[in-house]
Each structure stands twice: as structure tokens, then as C-alpha cells.
Design a protein around this motif. Structure first.
Motif, PDB file in Angstrom:
ATOM      1  N   SER A 507     -83.509  42.702 -66.565  1.00  0.00           N
ATOM      2  CA  SER A 507     -82.170  42.785 -67.163  1.00  0.00           C
ATOM      3  C   SER A 507     -81.990  41.747 -68.260  1.00  0.00           C
ATOM      4  N   ASN A 710     -82.471  50.453 -73.038  1.00  0.00           N
ATOM      5  CA  ASN A 710     -81.570  50.773 -71.927  1.00  0.00           C
ATOM      6  C   ASN A 710     -82.135  51.888 -71.065  1.00  0.00           C
ATOM      7  N   ASN A 714     -83.030  51.532 -67.073  1.00  0.00           N
ATOM      8  CA  ASN A 714     -82.493  52.405 -66.034  1.00  0.00           C
ATOM      9  C   ASN A 714     -83.604  52.998 -65.181  1.00  0.00           C
TER      10      ASN A 714
END
Length: 843
Positions: A507, A710, A714
Motif C-alpha cells: 500500500s 491501483n 487490488n
């Protein structure tokens, strides 16, 4: 002893079920990955082999519109000569390029990068062997096309309908002459295939009378090597020929290599899940040994040796591992089927084929499951064997004290410090320090896992006063219970710490890179819109640039034309732009000279290139264009390096006459009153409502460059979720054992006034404390590793600055707390339901 082991397995079904689940999930991922890639590889190999069934020799040329003068491909005359060779049944010429089909809503059908156009090449019977027509027939004149069945279905097109098709130029309307089925890779990848009449396809994609590739079919009994030998002398310079068998073998090898990356990625996450599972399994067997202290001591007293006790515990592990592996393998088959369906849901049309179950995934599933279970049970088995016969006189085997952990803590401290030192050294080394950081990360993780039991006491002690004040007696008891058995608390927290180390590290890196890319985009692009082909890598036609200039509301337009020059003998990529407009659409920081000189046919170079060649405004340089013509040009300006521009910049007019067809990957457009829906419609209209051209505003541009990060994040979160699920099972296991050990204590607490509601709260708070402890350790280590890795890549990424995503970290902590609450549901209910008198009498 083996009978005793089997009896013990069956006597603790609920607790062993969680161990089975942990092993089962990891094994399912391993076996599912292997079965899925075997199945996919087999299906693709069969499809590839089938496509070469009737191909004796395949010829490939690198002809393209950009090289039409120098290398147009295989000529019609050469094709005829090949067709006249002995043993050749037919020689079919092919051309191909981009073709986008507009749906009824005007939008592009397919994936953009997988939208193809080709030629219909009928034989003497009027049929093209590569395509089977379900409706109508192939195109045989200008104004006709044929579509693959999937595209026709998506666009709701039928034979006779008018279809809007875009290549690299303006949209044109064609009449649909037929609908066909095909095994073409573009269609299977979710794209589309448009067939044109051969002369039209040549005009669009190559040059009249030339082909990019040729498929040669042989008469029965002809030696393909003989044909290959006779074909090669007929071919142009940049054409290559191979037999169909060679190409099928090469395709099979390419497919295997292509799937190996996916295979390794999925297996890496399976390994993480199994590593986390080791803590749960080890904890489970430690608990079971603790529960059976008296039983094992009595066995020792009546003559059982240490080796027999050790083997009995390992026999239990063997049984559990075998059962879990068998169930995990069955679950893996379901996972393989699910992965295949999921890829289909994302638009990838996978070839049909049976589920391939080879010996490798079966053996791997059993070996991995049993091995991991035995390794995890080894330490508890060793401890079980050390239980003395005198322990049969005690109700509970002694819990390890802090003093007994001194050796463990010393070793853990040394390993942790060594890991931290390696990470720091790797970070200081810059781009060459990745390997050092990887080694340090492994050592630091192992060291912290060893130290976690020691860390649990001081860290949890920090929140003890707050728990007591907010939740009263329940909170105080929960904090004390959480550190009652440091080893067990540490093993439980370790599972969560591993998962959150990976999640946090990904992250922090992802958000940091995304922010840097976003800043690079917003800092460097002043244009309101960026226009490019939907098929990434395809070039816009010059007509599109002209059309954009005439659109209402446009104040500046500059292409980012990719060109090439040899300057003083060295090859340089060049951004060919529109002088005067380029500064309005891209932020350029002039350093010396003037960018206005671009309009005078001079060059501008970035500061690093200028310094490397000792160029400055006024310097004369010898250049050679792509068509081999030479000239002498002047350096007119230098500018600060810009990631959106090549090292050299020039006017588009400089290359007029030197390039057959300019390669224009994108065009930047500035509007008088900014980006509005009306302005976007004006640009769409100016381009002829072309479905193959993408018009992106500032946000779209940011998503274009940063969206992939992103998406990858995910995917990683989804894969790591399994490790966190296993960690949750570990918390459940720990609490269940804690309740079992404290039955008498809980009964006494109930007897002196602690009601059921407070008992439940005590267990829940204990779970939350353990979960949050593991989360804090994982988040701290993950952030540290992300910082270190960032130090190795920041030199190649402009505007790189570490960004801590506090919002996501807050979510991780909340999820860790939620994990504790959910994990405590069953143990808390069990504790609250204990009968006071029965619990008090429990030994």
C-alpha cells in the motif's frame, strides 16, 4: 501409539478443523494454480497446433506502412512463384493491422489493443480456409467487410447491415457481407477481427500488391523441409520462413513461458498462506499437547519412551495433513475452474479444453500439505516428549515464563538487528540494493516473529490503563489474559503481522508511486485533453491532427510525434511538435536559448543530453534522417529534462518529406475555456465520431498513467486475503484454548458476580488486543520496508517522495479490530455458557 494418535485426532474435532482449514486453503491455492496453468497451457497448445494443421511453411515479413518504400513485404509475384513450386497445394498471402468496430452506441467493441483487421483470401473454391462462415460470405469488393461472430453479436449486426469501422484514419461505413467463426488470437483475447477484400486491406495496411505473411499448404506426402528449402531463396531480405511444425513448437514454448510468470506469482501467494498457516498449526498442536499434559505424563510413567510420544504427536499431524491435503486438492480443482470462468468474465475468450489433472499437482498437494503440517508440529512434538512423568500429578503443565525465553529473545534480537542493518545498507546503496533489502526483510521478519512473545508484554501494557478505564474489570482482565501465555500470543499475532507487513508495504509503495506519477502528470501536462488511439501503441493519422485544429474552441494543438535522427553519428529519439503550441500544452522549462527557434528549423535538447555531448545554443550538428538524407542543423535551445518529451525536440515540418507516414502516438489539445462536456463533444465531432480514438481529459490522463498501480494493488489485496483468513483462524484457536485453560477461573469470576455479558466482553477485548498488537507490528515493519525499497527506485522516478497512506492504515487497524471481534464470537459464547459449578470443579 498410532491408535492413540487417531483417537486424539477424533477427540478434538473442532480445534483440528481449523488446522485442516489452514492447510486446506494453502494446498488449494497450490493445486489450483498448477491445474489451472496446466489446463490453460494444454488448451492454448492445442489451439495453436490446430491453427498450423494445414500449414506446411509459414512466411513472415516485417513490412509495415512506415517502411513501405524500403520493406513493403512479400510481393504478389513472389507469392505466385511460391504457389508454383512442386508439392505446394496453395500459397495464401495475409496483411493485417488495426481495425475498430463501432457498436450501436457508437463506442468501440473489444479491447482496443486486440482489435484487428485482415484480408479475405479465397482459394479456387471461393473459400478462405482460415475462416468458416456462419452467415453470408467474404468481402470481394470495396465497401464490404466480414465480422467475427462474437463482434457481430456484441454489436447486434446482421448480414446486410451498415457497419462503421475505423482504421488509423477516418471512420468509414461498410456493408456487412458475412459473419464467420475463427480461432484467431485477437478474438480469443476479447478483441475483434474485420476482414476486408485483399486489395483494400493492402491499401490500408501495407502497399498494393504486397503481403505481410504467407501460409503455404502442401500436397499430401510432400516433405515440408523440401518446400522450406525451395521457398527461402525466393524471399525478400527481411522475410523469414519456418515449417508449421517449428512454429507450433515455438508457440508451445512461448505459451509455457508466458504462463510461468502467472504460475510463479500465484504460487508465491500460496507459499505466504502456507507460511502463515504454520503458526496456526504449531499453535494448535501446542494447545493439544498442553491439554494432554497429564495423559502424556501417564504414558511416560507406564513405559512410553520420548520417541514414542514424539511419534504419536507427529502421527496426528500426518493424519491431519493428509486429510487437509485431500480436501485442499478437491477445492483446488474448483479454484482452477473458477479462475478460468473469472478470466472469461473479464472478456478473455479462452479455448475449450478438459481440466488437466496431471501427477504434478496431485503429488505437490500431498507433499506440501503433509510437509507443512509435520514441520509445524515438530516443535510441539519435541516439547511433548520432554514432559516428565511427575507432571501427571499436576493438573496443568507449566507455562513458559519470561525467564525461559531469554535464549530465544537473544537470538531474535541478533537476527532482527542483522536484518535491519541489511535493509539500511540496501537502502543506502540505491538502485543496486534490492537484493540486500530482500535478505534483510527476511531476517527482520524472522527476528520479529521470534521476539514477538517478548514484545507482547510491554506493548500490550501501554493500552492496559485505557482498557481498565473504558471497560472496567473486563478490560483489565482481557489485557492480563492477552499476555498470560506470551508464546501463544506471539504465534497468533505473528500470523496477522506477516499478512499486514505485506499489505502495508504494498500500500505504501503503491500510493507513493501513484502520487509521484500523478504529480508528474499534473506538473507536466497543461493540455485539457490528450488524444490517442484506443489501441495503445497505434499511431494517429495526420488527418486527425488537422481535424483537431479546426474544432471549435481549440486554442493550441501539438502532436507528440515520435521521430528519429542520427546526430553526429549517434541515434536520438526526437519529439516532433508544433512550435508555439507545444509550450501551451506541455510544461517546458527553457534553460538556455529560445524555444521559438524550433519554428526556424533548429533543434532543442534537454539539459542532460546537452551536457553529455557538450551542446549549447548555436552549436552545429550533422544529422541523418530516417530516409538516409543528411543535413546540418543548429541547436537553438536547451530545456530541463521532461518525461513526456524525448531528449531532442524539433518541429514537425522538419521531418516533412523524410517520413512516409509520421508515427503520432498522441496529440495534446488546449481549449479556450478548458475541459467541458461541450468541448469534448466538439473534439469527438471533429474526429468524425471515431470509436477507435480515445479523448482523455486531465483525470483520464492521470488514470491512464496511474490506474495500473491501483489495479495491481487490488489484485494483491485479494490474493493476500487468504493469508489474513488463516490468521483469523489462529485467533479463534488461541481464544478457544484460553477459555479451555481458564474454565475454573471463569467459573470463579461468574460466582463472584461477573455476568455473562462481561465475560463475553472480556474474551472479545482479549481478541482485539492480540489482533491489534499483530497489526501494529505488521504495519510498522511494512512501512519500514516500503521506505527502504523506495530508496532504491526514487532515482528513476521524478517527484518521488514517501507517502504514508494514513487513511488505509486506519482501515487496516479497524479491520484488525474487527477480526478480533469476529474471531471471539464462538470462544466468547462458549465462555459465557460455562456452568459455574462445573467450571469451578474443573481441574
Amino acid at each position: 501409539m498410532f491408535k492413540t494418535a487417531l483417537r486424539n485426532v477424533l477427540a478434538h474435532k473442532a480445534r483440528l478443523l481449523m488446522t485442516v482449514l489452514a492447510v486446506m486453503l494453502g494446498v488449494a491455492f497450490v493445486s489450483g494454480t498448477l491445474v489451472f496453468t496446466d489446463t490453460l497451457g494444454n488448451a492454448f497448445r492445442k489451439q495453436s497446433s490446430k491453427s498450423y494443421d494445414n500449414v506446411a511453411v509459414a512466411i513472415t515479413s516485417y513490412g509495415s506502412p512506415d517502411e513501405a518504400d524500403r520493406n513493403p513485404g512479400v510481393s504478389k509475384q513472389t507469392l505466385q512463384k511460391i504457389g508454383q513450386l512442386d508439392g505446394v497445394a496453395s500459397a495464401t498471402g495475409r496483411v493485417e493491422g488495426f481495425a475498430g468496430v463501432a457498436g450501436t452506441d457508437g463506442k468501440l467493441i473489444g479491447q482496443g489493443w486486440a482489435n484487428k483487421g485482415g484480408n479475405f483470401a479465397p482459394g479456387k473454391d471461393g473459400k478462405d480456409p482460415a475462416y468458416t462462415f456462419a452467415e453470408g460470405s467474404g468481402p470481394v469488393q470495396d465497401g464490404q467487410i466480414a465480422l467475427d461472430k462474437d463482434t457481430a453479436t456484441k454489436g447486434e449486426y446482421h448480414v446486410g447491415d451498415t457497419v462503421r469501422v475505423a482504421t488509423n484514419g477516418p471512420v468509414k461505413k461498410y456493408k456487412l457481407s458475412g459473419i464467420f467463426t475463427t480461432e484467431d488470437g485477437a478474438v480469443n483475447a476479447g478483441g475483434s477481427l474485420v476482414l476486408f477484400d485483399t486489395p483494400i486491406a493492402q491499401q490500408l495496411y501495407l502497399k498494393p500488391g504486397f503481403f505481410r505473411s504467407v501460409s503455404v499448404a502442401a500436397t499430401p506426402g510432400t516433405d515440408t523441409q523440401k518446400i522450406l528449402t525451395e521457398v527461402k531463396p525466393l524471399l525478400p531480405k527481411d522475410a523469414h520462413a519456418k515449417t508449421g511444425q517449428e512454429l507450433a513448437a515455438q508457440d508451445a514454448k512461448d505459451i509455457e513461458q508466458g504462463l510461468s510468470g502467472l504460475n510463479q506469482t500465484l504460487l508465491a501467494f500460496a507459499a505466504i498462506a502456507l507460511f502463515v498457516g504454520i503458526f496456526l498449526i504449531s499453535n494448535t498442536f501446542t494447545m493439544l499437547v498442553a491439554q494432554r499434559t497429564r495423559e502424556l505424563a501417564l504414558m511416560r510413567a507406564v513405559g512410553a519412551s520420548r520417541g514414542q510420544v514424539r511419534r504419536s504427536v507427529l502421527a496426528e499431524a500426518l493424519v491431519v495433513g493428509t486429510i487437509a491435503s485431500a480436501i485442499g486438492f478437491a477445492l483446488g480443482l474448483g479454484l482452477a475452474t473458477g479462475l478460468r470462468s473469472a478470466m472469461g468474465a473479464f472478456g478473455a475468450k479462452l479455448p475449450d479444453g478438459p481440466l488437466i489433472i496431471s501427477a504434478t499437482p496431485v503429488i505437490s498437494a500431498l507433499a506440501v500439505g503433509v510437509f507443512v503440517t509435520l514441520i509445524a508440529a515438530l516443535l510441539p512434538a519435541w516439547r511433548a516428549a520432554k514432559i516428565p512423568p511427575v507432571a501427571a500429578m499436576n493438573s496443568v503443565h507449566g507455562v513458559a515464563t519470561t525467564k525461559s525465553l531469554v535464549v530465544r529473545n537473544s537470538i531474535g534480537g541478533v537476527i532482527t538487528l542483522g536484518g535491519a542493518a541489511a535493509i539500511m545498507a540496501g537502502a543506502a546503496a540505491g538502485s543496486t540494493g534490492k537484493t540486500m533489502i530482500g535478505l534483510g526483510a527476511f531476517l527482520a521478519l524472522v527476528g520479529i516473529i521470534i521476539l514477538i512473545p517478548l514484545l507482547s508484554r510491554p506493548v500490550i501494557a501501554l493500552v492496559r490503563p485505557a482498557l481498565g478505564k473504558v471497560f472496567g474489570v473486563s478490560g483489565k482482565l482481557a489485557s492480563q489474559n492477552a499476555v498470560r501465555n506470551p508464546r501463544r500470543t506471539g504465534a497468533t499475532a505473528s500470523a496477522l503481522a506477516i499478512g499486514l507487513t505485506l499489505v502495508t508495504g504494498l500500500s505504501v509503495l503503491g500510493v507513493t508511486l501513484g502520487t509521484a506519477i500523478d504529480k508528474m502528470t499534473t506538473d507536466n501536462i497543461k493540455a485539457d485533453y490528450m488524444v490517442q488511439m484506443a489501441a495503445r501503441g497505434s499511431a494517429l493519422d495526420q488527418e486527425a491532427v488537422t481535424a483537431l485544429r479546426t474544432a471549435p474552441g481549440v486554442s493550441a494543438v501539438s502532436p507528440q510525434q515520435s521521430s528519429y535522427l542520427k546526430i553526429d553519428g549517434d541515434g536520438q529519439s526526437v519529439s516532433a511538435v508544433t512550435p508555439g503550441d507545444i509550450e501551451k500544452v506541455v510544461k517546458i522549462e527553457p534553460l538556455t536559448g529560445s524555444l521559438a527557434t524550433l519554428g526556424q528549423g533548429q533543434l532543442a535538447v534537454d539539459d542532460k543530453t546537452a551536457a553529455r555531448h557538450n551542446w549549447k545554443p548555436g552549436s552545429k550538428v550533422a544529422v541523418e534522417f530516417d530516409d538516409k538524407k543528411k543535413a546540418e542543423l543548429t541547436i537553438g535551445a536547451t530545456y530541463k529534462e521532461n518525461k513526456f518529451l524525448s531528449p531532442v525536440m524539433a518541429s514537425t515540418t522538419l521531418f516533412s518529406g523524410h517520413e512516409t507516414k509520421p508515427y503520432i502516438p498522441q496529440v495534446f489539445v488546449k481549449m479556450t475555456d478548458g475541459a467541458t462536456s461541450a468541448n469534448e463533444k466538439a473534439l469527438v465531432g471533429a474526429l468524425g465520431d471515431n470509436p477507435a480514438i480515445s479523448i482523455m481529459n486531465q483525470q483520464d490522463i492521470r488514470n491512464e498513467f496511474g490506474g495500473m498501480i491501483n489495479t495491481l494493488l487490488n489484485i494483491m489485496y485479494g490474493l493476500l486475503a487468504m493469508a489474513l483468513i488463516i490468521a483469523v483462524l489462529g485467533v479463534v484457536n488461541t481464544l478457544a484454548m484460553s477459555v479451555f485453560e481458564r474454565q475454573q477461573e471463569i467459573g470463579m469470576l461468574r460466582a463472584i458476580g461477573l455476568d455473562r455479558r462481561k465475560v463475553k466482553r472480556m474474551i472479545r477485548l482479549e481478541a482485539v488486543v492480540i489482533s491489534m498488537f499483530g497489526a501494529v507490528i505488521g504495519i510498522g515493519l511494512g512501512s519500514f520496508l516500503a521506505w527502504a525499497i523506495g530508496q532504491t527506485i526514487k532515482g528513476s522516478i521524478p517527484n518521488y517522495a514517501l507517502v504514508i497512506p494514513w487513511d488505509r492504515i486506519g482501515v487496516f487497524l479497524l479491520l484488525a479490530g474487527l477480526v478480533g471481534v469476529l474471531a471471539a464470537m464462538w470462544p466468547a459464547r462458549s465462555a459465557a455458557k460455562l456452568n459455574m459449578l462445573t467450571a469451578i470443579k474443573t481441574e
